[in-house]
Write an enzyme that holds these catalytic residues in place. Structure first.
Site, short mmCIF file in Angstrom:
data_model
loop_
_atom_site.label_atom_id
_atom_site.label_comp_id
_atom_site.label_asym_id
_atom_site.label_seq_id
_atom_site.Cartn_x
_atom_site.Cartn_y
_atom_site.Cartn_z
N CYS A 18 0.48 -30.87 29.36
CA CYS A 18 -0.87 -31.37 30.01
C CYS A 18 -1.08 -30.32 31.16
O CYS A 18 -0.17 -29.53 31.77
CB CYS A 18 -0.53 -32.65 30.67
SG CYS A 18 -0.12 -33.85 29.54
N GLU A 71 16.18 -17.43 9.89
CA GLU A 71 15.09 -17.57 10.95
C GLU A 71 15.22 -16.20 11.65
O GLU A 71 14.07 -15.70 12.10
CB GLU A 71 15.55 -18.90 12.09
CG GLU A 71 14.51 -18.96 13.02
CD GLU A 71 13.13 -19.09 12.80
OE1 GLU A 71 12.91 -19.33 11.27
OE2 GLU A 71 12.33 -18.95 13.53
N LYS A 79 11.57 -14.17 12.19
CA LYS A 79 11.10 -13.46 13.38
C LYS A 79 10.92 -12.13 13.76
O LYS A 79 9.75 -11.67 14.13
CB LYS A 79 12.07 -14.03 14.49
CG LYS A 79 12.19 -15.41 15.19
CD LYS A 79 10.89 -16.05 15.76
CE LYS A 79 9.90 -16.51 15.03
NZ LYS A 79 9.90 -17.79 13.95
N ASN A 137 1.58 -35.09 34.02
CA ASN A 137 2.23 -34.09 33.27
C ASN A 137 3.84 -34.27 33.25
O ASN A 137 4.53 -33.99 34.14
CB ASN A 137 1.86 -32.55 33.58
CG ASN A 137 2.36 -31.74 32.33
OD1 ASN A 137 2.94 -32.05 31.36
ND2 ASN A 137 2.90 -30.32 33.00
N GLY A 138 4.33 -34.70 32.19
CA GLY A 138 5.64 -34.83 31.91
C GLY A 138 5.81 -35.92 30.94
O GLY A 138 4.97 -36.46 30.36
N HIS A 165 26.32 -8.80 -4.48
CA HIS A 165 26.12 -9.13 -5.77
C HIS A 165 24.57 -8.58 -6.14
O HIS A 165 23.99 -8.86 -6.74
CB HIS A 165 26.08 -10.54 -6.27
CG HIS A 165 27.28 -11.10 -6.02
ND1 HIS A 165 28.27 -11.32 -7.02
CD2 HIS A 165 27.92 -11.93 -4.88
CE1 HIS A 165 29.28 -11.73 -6.71
NE2 HIS A 165 29.17 -12.20 -5.48
N TRP A 215 -1.84 -33.24 26.98
CA TRP A 215 -1.25 -33.12 25.69
C TRP A 215 -0.41 -34.19 25.18
O TRP A 215 0.66 -34.52 25.84
CB TRP A 215 -0.26 -31.96 25.71
CG TRP A 215 0.68 -31.49 24.58
CD1 TRP A 215 1.94 -32.12 24.41
CD2 TRP A 215 0.40 -30.73 23.56
NE1 TRP A 215 2.45 -31.74 23.41
CE2 TRP A 215 1.39 -31.00 22.69
CE3 TRP A 215 -0.87 -29.99 22.99
CZ2 TRP A 215 1.55 -30.20 21.52
CZ3 TRP A 215 -0.75 -29.51 21.81
CH2 TRP A 215 0.49 -29.62 21.04
N ARG A 274 -3.14 -24.14 27.61
CA ARG A 274 -2.01 -24.83 27.53
C ARG A 274 -1.84 -25.93 26.17
O ARG A 274 -0.97 -26.36 26.08
CB ARG A 274 -1.58 -25.52 28.94
CG ARG A 274 -1.39 -24.55 29.81
CD ARG A 274 -1.55 -25.64 31.25
NE ARG A 274 -0.71 -26.40 31.49
CZ ARG A 274 0.46 -26.38 32.24
NH1 ARG A 274 0.69 -25.15 32.71
NH2 ARG A 274 1.37 -27.34 32.37
N LYS A 299 -1.45 -19.82 13.07
CA LYS A 299 -0.57 -20.85 13.91
C LYS A 299 -0.20 -22.04 13.09
O LYS A 299 0.60 -22.61 13.16
CB LYS A 299 -0.72 -21.25 15.03
CG LYS A 299 -0.04 -22.19 16.03
CD LYS A 299 1.42 -21.21 16.14
CE LYS A 299 2.17 -22.19 16.97
NZ LYS A 299 3.63 -21.55 16.95
N GLU A 334 7.82 -11.22 11.05
CA GLU A 334 6.52 -11.74 11.26
C GLU A 334 5.82 -11.13 12.58
O GLU A 334 4.55 -11.16 12.44
CB GLU A 334 6.67 -13.23 11.08
CG GLU A 334 7.18 -13.73 12.32
CD GLU A 334 7.05 -15.51 12.41
OE1 GLU A 334 5.91 -15.91 11.92
OE2 GLU A 334 7.86 -16.10 12.83
C1 AGP Z 1 7.00 -19.68 12.22
O1 AGP Z 1 7.27 -18.44 13.17
C2 AGP Z 1 5.91 -18.91 11.27
N1 AGP Z 1 4.73 -18.97 12.06
C3 AGP Z 1 5.60 -20.01 10.31
O2 AGP Z 1 6.54 -19.92 9.33
C4 AGP Z 1 5.69 -21.73 10.51
O3 AGP Z 1 6.95 -22.14 10.80
C5 AGP Z 1 5.20 -22.39 9.17
O4 AGP Z 1 3.91 -21.93 8.93
C6 AGP Z 1 5.41 -24.05 9.36
O5 AGP Z 1 4.44 -24.48 10.33
P1 AGP Z 1 4.49 -25.95 10.68
O6 AGP Z 1 6.17 -25.90 11.43
O7 AGP Z 1 3.46 -26.11 11.86
O8 AGP Z 1 4.48 -26.82 9.75
#
Ligand code: AGP
Length: 608
Positions: free
Chosen positions: A2, A481, A485, A101-102, A504, A75, A27, A603, A488
């Site tokens: 928020c 993960e 990171k 906010n909180g 293998h 938010w 935000r 996103k 990507e």
């Molecule tokens: C994560 O860094 C990526 N941007 C991507 O893998 C993301 O996690 C994936 O698209 C799933 O998105 P969501 O969690 O909004 O469903």
């Protein structure tokens, strides 16, 4: 998260508030509102949707005359986005307005108590309880009323408050959620963040925890939560507007990485009560939890990786078999879910097309679906049978960090809840897990402090072509993960491998100088992973090890070691991910990549 803006001075308040809120749009929010004292009463306007809607509703603030007011972009955390849930919230008489906010963690018992005293609630929010509590304690002294309320509430808050009987004052208060105040020759300002008031003043005061600020047209006074007057030093902001949005960080991704201690705290603390775990939003009794014989986790990307961690933790603690599936695979392979299966869909955005489709398929087949979601009121949150929110706030960077960490925290809570319901964990072990869980935020903070060290190492790999991540057991989950990171945001090719699987086939790709990041945090697997390290080192690999402080033996086989603090082996992913995030981030920065908006990525992937 928020946004709050307040103003009292010689100018019209509404246009200043709208302008300030527009500077906080980054935000993330889902509704907006403001309250302005018009000379006789508090005039409040609020609307779900973009700030533009509020601007149009008030003709750019023209229809809300007055020189004192507070505004808010919401938010959603408690209560889906709606006009009624938007801020400001007022008491029944309309003489007190509050924006927040909180998270008020004890709002449910407080709400029950206020209702028993005859107060009527018109929203689903936690914030509204503040408006009625202020009404209850207000006996003509705003500061006294605020102080009494702050002694009652638990949780986090940044507040803007108005009392119609005090038209020449507005109030602010803060605990854990960011809040600043500032002044220029035309009045005084409240803001959640610097960008909102940067055009009016560069001299600001950072409100500290449990401080109350009284703002008048000609100046401000600071008080403790016990009404003792305080003195504070102003800070001069030398950032430009763009830097200010990132709170001085170079990228939103780095800012969000540094928010991880708070997002983990915000996700776990409201669900730990009297040394037990309470997840009311599951809407399931212990008996219903005990009836769950299988779990199927479905997600994409990092959310899928969180699911892999969830598998290890739930199976280890609750002894319930867990399958984890890519949503895009799940929905087309006609999965055999078996009886008494619960489907868990994990999603930061709550709008990922494949994950939403998997949810719908599962519900169509009669399975209960739990959503672990960050965006309140998103499609997955709305359509799941129950939803456990990760209170990470809006995540701006495409590459998830704080939401992923909050997903891990939510899965730990769920695993512990299932283990207890199935009598699979002793009370001692349960309490020890709680101790380690509560320590995670400070340990994450500690690891973030290694930023420079990791940056120095990462700079050596800006030109890398291939980087491999290996780990066994839960360390394999975090390798997935860490690899994602890196690739990507830096576009460096990377793969994660179960450490025992490398030989293998893929080990043929290891050449002289190839970086292998070995994650080893499981005591029962330390030696096995060292053997795998030796295998790749013998073929020329350069080894970065991420391991627990007790595993000094790994140093002999490694070239660069990052130690993580001691925690329960089931929680190490929350710590090991920090150096891996920093590594990927600094390789990307070193390559000059657009870290917050990597090429080809969105996103929220709302298409198949
Ligand atoms: C994560 O860094 C990526 N941007 C991507 O893998 C993301 O996690 C994936 O698209 C799933 O998105 P969501 O969690 O909004 O469903």
């Amino acid at each position: 998260m928020c946004g709050i803006v307040g103003y009292i001075g010689s100018n019209q308040a509404a246009p200043i508030i709208l302008d300030g809120l527009s500077k906080l749009e980054y935000r993330g929010y889902d509704s907006a509102g403001m309250a302005v004292f018009d000379g006789e009463k508090i005039n409040a306007k609020k609307a779900v949707g973009r700030l533009k809607i509020l601007e149009n509703l008030t003709h750019g603030g023209e229809t809300m005359k007055g020189t004192a007011g507070v505004g808010h972009t919401r938010w959603a955390t408690h209560g889906a986005p709606s006009d009624a849930n938007s801020h400001p919230h007022l008491n029944a008489k309309g003489t007190i307005a509050v924006v927040h906010n909180g998270i008020i963690e004890n709002y449910i018992p407080l709400k029950k108590k206020m209702i028993s005293k005859g107060y009527e609630f018109v929203s689903e929010t936690d914030t509204e309880v503040l408006a009625h509590l202020l009404d209850y304690y207000y006996k003509g002294n705003p500061l006294e009323a605020i102080s009494k309320v702050l002694h009652r509430v638990e949780g986090s808050y940044a507040l803007g408050i108005m009392f119609s009987e005090y038209p020449d004052e507005i109030y602010a208060a803060r605990k854990d959620s960011p809040l600043i105040v500032g002044q220029n020759e035309e009045g005084c300002f409240i803001a959640s963040d610097v960008p909102a008031i940067l055009k009016y003043t560069r001299s600001v005061y950072y409100v500290d925890n449990q401080e109350i600020v009284q703002l008048k047209r000609e100046g401000m006074k600071f008080f403790s939560v016990d009404e003792e007057e305080l003195t504070k030093e102003a800070v001069t902001i030398d950032w430009d507007a763009d830097a200010a949005e990132k709170a001085g960080y170079e990228h939103f991704m780095l800012k969000e990485m540094y928010e991880q201690p708070k997002t983990v705290t915000d996700t776990i603390s409201p669900r730990i009560k009297d040394n037990d775990i309470v997840i009311d939003e599951l809407k399931m009794t212990d008996e219903e939890l005990k009836a769950i014989k299988r779990i199927h986790i479905v997600a994409c990307g990092s959310a899928y990786h969180a699911g892999v961690t969830g598998k290890y933790v739930i199976e280890s603690l609750a002894r319930i078999p867990v399958e984890v599936d890519f949503a895009s695979e799940f929905r087309y392979r006609d999965p055999i879910l078996g009886d008494d299966c619960m489907v868990i869909v994990i999603s930061q955005s709550g709008e990922t097309a494949d994950s939403l489709a998997a949810l719908r398929d599962s519900k169509a087949k009669g399975y209960k679906v739990l959503g672990i979601v960050n965006v309140v009121g998103s499609s997955i949150a709305r359509e799941a049978d129950s939803v456990m929110y990760t209170w990470a706030g809006p995540e701006i960077a495409v590459a998830t960090t704080k939401a992923y960490s909050a997903q891990l925290a939510a899965l730990y809570l769920l695993a512990m809840k299932l283990a207890k319901a199935n009598n699979r964990v002793s009370e001692d072990r349960f309490q020890q897990l709680l101790v380690d869980l509560r320590k995670l935020p400070e340990q994450i903070e500690l690891l973030l402090g290694q930023k420079e060290k990791i940056q120095h190492f990462a700079n050596r790999y800006v030109g890398a072509k291939d980087i491999f991540f290996i780990g066994r057991g839960i360390d394999y989950a975090i390798s997935l993960e860490g690899s994602l990171k890196l690739k990507e945001i830096s576009y460096v090719h990377s793969e994660a491998y179960a450490a025992g699987e490398l030989k293998h086939g893929t080990i043929s790709l290891i050449e002289d100088g190839t970086l292998v990041v070995a994650v080893s945090t499981q005591p029962n697997l330390y030696q096995k992973t060292i053997s795998n390290i030796v295998e790749v080192k013998a073929r020329g690999a350069f080894i970065m090890a991420v391991t627990s402080v007790e595993n000094q033996a790994i140093e002999k086989a490694s070239d660069y070691v990052v130690y993580i603090p001691q925690t329960d082996p089931l929680f190490t992913n929350s710590l090991a991910i920090i150096p891996l995030q920093l590594f990927g981030y600094y390789v990307a920065v070193g390559k000059g990549c657009d870290v917050d908006k990597p090429r080809n990525l969105a996103k929220s992937v709302t298409v198949e």
